[in-house]
Design a protein around this motif. Structure first.
Motif, PDB file in Angstrom:
ATOM      1  N   ASP A  52       0.687  -1.253  -0.076  1.00  0.00           N
ATOM      2  CA  ASP A  52      -0.083  -0.024   0.054  1.00  0.00           C
ATOM      3  C   ASP A  52       0.819   1.394   0.028  1.00  0.00           C
ATOM      4  N   VAL A  53       1.993   1.037   0.061  1.00  0.00           N
ATOM      5  CA  VAL A  53       3.131   2.406  -0.016  1.00  0.00           C
ATOM      6  C   VAL A  53       2.894   2.740  -1.442  1.00  0.00           C
ATOM      7  N   PRO A  54       2.773   4.250  -1.614  1.00  0.00           N
ATOM      8  CA  PRO A  54       2.563   4.674  -2.924  1.00  0.00           C
ATOM      9  C   PRO A  54       3.865   4.261  -3.621  1.00  0.00           C
ATOM     10  N   PRO A  55       3.689   4.267  -5.201  1.00  0.00           N
ATOM     11  CA  PRO A  55       5.015   3.883  -6.027  1.00  0.00           C
ATOM     12  C   PRO A  55       5.626   5.313  -5.882  1.00  0.00           C
ATOM     13  N   PRO A  56       7.004   5.342  -5.845  1.00  0.00           N
ATOM     14  CA  PRO A  56       8.114   6.503  -6.050  1.00  0.00           C
ATOM     15  C   PRO A  56       7.586   7.371  -7.444  1.00  0.00           C
ATOM     16  N   LYS A  57       7.921   8.660  -7.226  1.00  0.00           N
ATOM     17  CA  LYS A  57       7.778   9.546  -8.048  1.00  0.00           C
ATOM     18  C   LYS A  57       7.967   9.186  -9.575  1.00  0.00           C
ATOM     19  N   GLU A  58       9.225   8.619  -9.623  1.00  0.00           N
ATOM     20  CA  GLU A  58       9.719   8.033 -11.102  1.00  0.00           C
ATOM     21  C   GLU A  58       8.490   7.142 -11.857  1.00  0.00           C
ATOM     22  N   VAL A  59       7.521   6.694 -11.135  1.00  0.00           N
ATOM     23  CA  VAL A  59       6.776   5.960 -11.821  1.00  0.00           C
ATOM     24  C   VAL A  59       5.744   6.683 -12.543  1.00  0.00           C
ATOM     25  N   GLY A  60       5.221   7.910 -11.730  1.00  0.00           N
ATOM     26  CA  GLY A  60       4.325   8.879 -12.456  1.00  0.00           C
ATOM     27  C   GLY A  60       5.117   9.447 -13.525  1.00  0.00           C
ATOM     28  N   GLU A  61       6.462   9.842 -13.425  1.00  0.00           N
ATOM     29  CA  GLU A  61       7.119  10.451 -14.539  1.00  0.00           C
ATOM     30  C   GLU A  61       7.107   9.729 -15.708  1.00  0.00           C
ATOM     31  N   SER A  62       7.502   8.422 -15.498  1.00  0.00           N
ATOM     32  CA  SER A  62       7.433   7.520 -16.846  1.00  0.00           C
ATOM     33  C   SER A  62       6.034   7.442 -17.472  1.00  0.00           C
ATOM     34  N   LEU A  63       5.215   7.309 -16.669  1.00  0.00           N
ATOM     35  CA  LEU A  63       3.709   7.362 -17.290  1.00  0.00           C
ATOM     36  C   LEU A  63       3.377   8.486 -18.193  1.00  0.00           C
ATOM     37  N   ALA A  64       3.719   9.834 -17.395  1.00  0.00           N
ATOM     38  CA  ALA A  64       3.550  11.044 -18.259  1.00  0.00           C
ATOM     39  C   ALA A  64       4.277  11.142 -19.553  1.00  0.00           C
ATOM     40  N   LYS A  65       5.611  10.577 -19.488  1.00  0.00           N
ATOM     41  CA  LYS A  65       6.551  10.583 -20.504  1.00  0.00           C
ATOM     42  C   LYS A  65       5.884   9.746 -21.633  1.00  0.00           C
ATOM     43  N   GLN A  66       5.392   8.553 -21.078  1.00  0.00           N
ATOM     44  CA  GLN A  66       4.982   7.613 -22.193  1.00  0.00           C
ATOM     45  C   GLN A  66       3.477   7.998 -22.737  1.00  0.00           C
ATOM     46  N   ALA A  67       2.763   8.782 -22.061  1.00  0.00           N
ATOM     47  CA  ALA A  67       1.468   9.451 -22.575  1.00  0.00           C
ATOM     48  C   ALA A  67       1.992  10.395 -23.702  1.00  0.00           C
ATOM     49  N   GLU A  68       2.881  11.085 -23.451  1.00  0.00           N
ATOM     50  CA  GLU A  68       3.615  12.284 -24.446  1.00  0.00           C
ATOM     51  C   GLU A  68       3.951  11.444 -25.662  1.00  0.00           C
ATOM     52  N   GLU A  69       4.559  10.374 -25.588  1.00  0.00           N
ATOM     53  CA  GLU A  69       5.281   9.631 -26.674  1.00  0.00           C
ATOM     54  C   GLU A  69       4.283   8.676 -27.415  1.00  0.00           C
ATOM     55  N   VAL A  70       2.803   8.513 -26.784  1.00  0.00           N
ATOM     56  CA  VAL A  70       2.351   7.319 -27.262  1.00  0.00           C
ATOM     57  C   VAL A  70       1.797   7.377 -28.619  1.00  0.00           C
ATOM     58  N   SER A  71       1.900   8.695 -29.366  1.00  0.00           N
ATOM     59  CA  SER A  71       1.342   8.732 -30.664  1.00  0.00           C
ATOM     60  C   SER A  71       2.441   8.384 -31.690  1.00  0.00           C
ATOM     61  N   GLN A  72       3.468   7.978 -31.174  1.00  0.00           N
ATOM     62  CA  GLN A  72       4.745   7.434 -32.201  1.00  0.00           C
ATOM     63  C   GLN A  72       4.306   6.084 -32.606  1.00  0.00           C
ATOM     64  N   PRO A  73       4.551   5.587 -33.896  1.00  0.00           N
ATOM     65  CA  PRO A  73       4.203   4.380 -34.403  1.00  0.00           C
ATOM     66  C   PRO A  73       4.978   3.274 -33.425  1.00  0.00           C
ATOM     67  N   LEU A  74       4.078   2.248 -33.104  1.00  0.00           N
ATOM     68  CA  LEU A  74       4.579   1.014 -32.338  1.00  0.00           C
ATOM     69  C   LEU A  74       5.079   1.365 -30.981  1.00  0.00           C
ATOM     70  N   SER A  75       4.736   2.613 -30.259  1.00  0.00           N
ATOM     71  CA  SER A  75       5.217   2.881 -29.028  1.00  0.00           C
ATOM     72  C   SER A  75       4.506   1.873 -28.048  1.00  0.00           C
ATOM     73  N   MET A  76       3.302   1.327 -28.202  1.00  0.00           N
ATOM     74  CA  MET A  76       2.815   0.295 -27.456  1.00  0.00           C
ATOM     75  C   MET A  76       2.653  -1.372 -28.212  1.00  0.00           C
ATOM     76  N   GLY A  77       3.571  -1.208 -29.052  1.00  0.00           N
ATOM     77  CA  GLY A  77       3.745  -2.455 -30.009  1.00  0.00           C
ATOM     78  C   GLY A  77       4.083  -3.762 -29.426  1.00  0.00           C
ATOM     79  N   TYR A  78       4.067  -4.879 -30.213  1.00  0.00           N
ATOM     80  CA  TYR A  78       4.792  -5.851 -29.723  1.00  0.00           C
ATOM     81  C   TYR A  78       6.249  -5.903 -29.653  1.00  0.00           C
ATOM     82  N   MET A  79       6.671  -6.845 -28.911  1.00  0.00           N
ATOM     83  CA  MET A  79       8.414  -6.549 -28.925  1.00  0.00           C
ATOM     84  C   MET A  79       8.670  -7.978 -28.648  1.00  0.00           C
ATOM     85  N   PRO A  80      10.168  -8.281 -28.787  1.00  0.00           N
ATOM     86  CA  PRO A  80      10.618  -9.760 -28.737  1.00  0.00           C
ATOM     87  C   PRO A  80      10.061 -10.354 -27.278  1.00  0.00           C
ATOM     88  N   ASN A  81       9.798 -11.534 -27.339  1.00  0.00           N
ATOM     89  CA  ASN A  81       9.027 -12.297 -26.163  1.00  0.00           C
ATOM     90  C   ASN A  81       9.829 -12.007 -24.819  1.00  0.00           C
TER      91      ASN A  81
END
Ligand code: PLP
Length: 401
Positions: A47-76
């Motif tokens: 229940d201890v909240p995740p560190p701030k880096e987790v939120g930073e990464s999510l914000a960065k990922q939201a910014e970059e999500v429109s790039q092709p394959l930003s959420m695509g498949y990858m090596p297994n």
């Protein structure tokens, strides 16, 4: 209509009912009495909240999500950069040089264990684990038609190496150890690892096939009073380490972990390729890309262990004052106290419940003389539970004397 589900799965409802029952009882008691009036030590949900880096990464990922394959498949086996990071971190932790080729990023430790078992274990083979153990191992092993063989430990939760040796047969394929341990909070020492490794080396030679040692370590980071969790890979050829970010970054719902194979194992590339393949064919495909990017951004970061340590000390005080016996946890976020004389674990957990305390009977971990209390609740809640624990013990003494 007959046979909606197989009998085996039907049976699981009963087998897994202890923790599930506590969960359901918890919900209904919280509804009835108000959440703040229930001392819920049943769940290991960090229940201890995740560190701030987790939120930073999510914000960065939201910014970059429109790039092709930003959420695509990858090596297994996972994103190359994540495997590189893990290889670097694990080389330091395990004192063995790992390459990214030794790493498979997984859907949590649970996904890693299942991928390993599918890759290495045949139906009717056996997997040993010392008692007490994370109860889900039973189901994971049975998923692949194999059998879990729990082995009693010594009195203070030390491994009973002779008993483990006596349990090994030509059907034994693996042993799963878990340190720091859920539920006992104890840590397996380097001497124990060395002694266990000697037995496994001898038996692997005797049967002319590997007996794998799986070290399940989601709580490696969560240790108290300068405790030391020894490395595994230097001591035994056929060893693998499993880790997870469920607790270290409070990402339990994000499903992210890893499995590392020992680079010094004979035919390690074959085993690693097999686990990569089973990750795919079991339907995990690959660990969540969102979670992989989070852990990459959070290198070297973890939740504040001091928060858990404060709770541990508060819980020890509450138990001491109530006269409940336990061994002080050196890691993880659980106490595994003894059930008082004259009670069995189910009966005692019922008595706790009567006083609005929720815990889990030890039989869920193969140890019916104990019960588990998880300290994934604030120190305030722990302190407030003191009078309820005292009342429980008063009633326990009067009913069984
Ligand atoms: C000993 C042990 N192994 C594995 C797991 C599963 O962890 P994950 O959430 O990483 O799948 C848990 C979760 O509580 C655990 O306690």
């Amino acid at each position: 209509m007959r046979n909606i589900i197989p009998d085996q799965i039907e049976g699981y409802f009963e087998k897994s009912s202890l923790i599930r029952k506590m969960f359901e009882v918890g919900i209904s008691m919280k509804k009835q009495f108000g959440a703040e009036n229930i001392y819920d030590f049943s769940l290991g949900n960090p229940d201890v909240p995740p560190p701030k880096e987790v939120g930073e990464s999510l914000a960065k990922q939201a910014e970059e999500v429109s790039q092709p394959l930003s959420m695509g498949y990858m090596p297994n086996a996972g994103l190359p950069a994540v495997r590189e990071m893990l290889a670097e971190d694990l080389s330091e932790e395990q004192k063995v040089e790992l390459s990214p080729d030794n790493i498979i990023v997984s859907c949590g430790a649970a996904g890693a264990i299942n991928s390993f078992l599918r890759a290495a274990v045949e139906p009717d083979e056996e997997v040993i684990c010392p008692i007490p153990f994370f109860g889900e191992y039973f189901f994971y092993v049975e998923n692949f038609g194999a059998k879990l063989k729990p082995v009693q430990s010594k009195e203070n939760f030390k491994l009973d190496i002779d008993a483990i040796e006596a349990t090994i047969t030509e059907k034994t394929r693996a042993i799963i150890i878990n340190s720091p341990n859920n539920p006992s909070g104890q840590i397996i020492s380097e001497e124990e690892i060395i002694a266990l490794s000697a037995v496994l080396t001898k038996k692997s030679e005797e049967y002319d096939r590997p007996i794998y040692l799986i070290s399940d370590e989601p709580y490696r980071f969560l240790i108290f009073e300068n405790a030391h969790v020894p490395p595994i890979l230097p001591h035994y050829e056929f060893s693998l380490v499993i880790g997870s970010y469920s607790k270290s970054l409070s990402l339990a719902g994000a499903r992210i972990g890893y499995i590392a194979t020992n680079p010094n194992m004979r035919e390690v590339a074959k085993l690693t390729a097999a686990i990569t393949m089973t990750t795919r064919v079991l339907g995990f495909v690959n660990a969540s890309i969102i979670a992989q990017k989070i852990i990459l951004h959070s290198k070297g970061v973890g939740v504040d262990v001091n928060i858990y340590d404060e709770r541990r000390i508060a819980m020890a005080k509450v138990l001491d004052e109530a006269g409940i016996k336990y061994q002080m946890p050196k890691g993880a976020f659980y106490f595994f106290p003894e059930v008082p004389e004259g009670f069995d674990d189910l009966e005692f957990v019922d008595l706790l419940q009567k006083h609005k305390i929720l815990g889990v009977p030890g039989r869920a971990f193969g140890a019916p003389k104990f019960f588990r209390l998880s300290f994934c609740v604030s120190a305030k809640v722990i302190e407030a539970s003191g009078p309820a624990f005292k009342a429980v013990m008063k009633e326990a003494r009067s009913t069984k004397s």
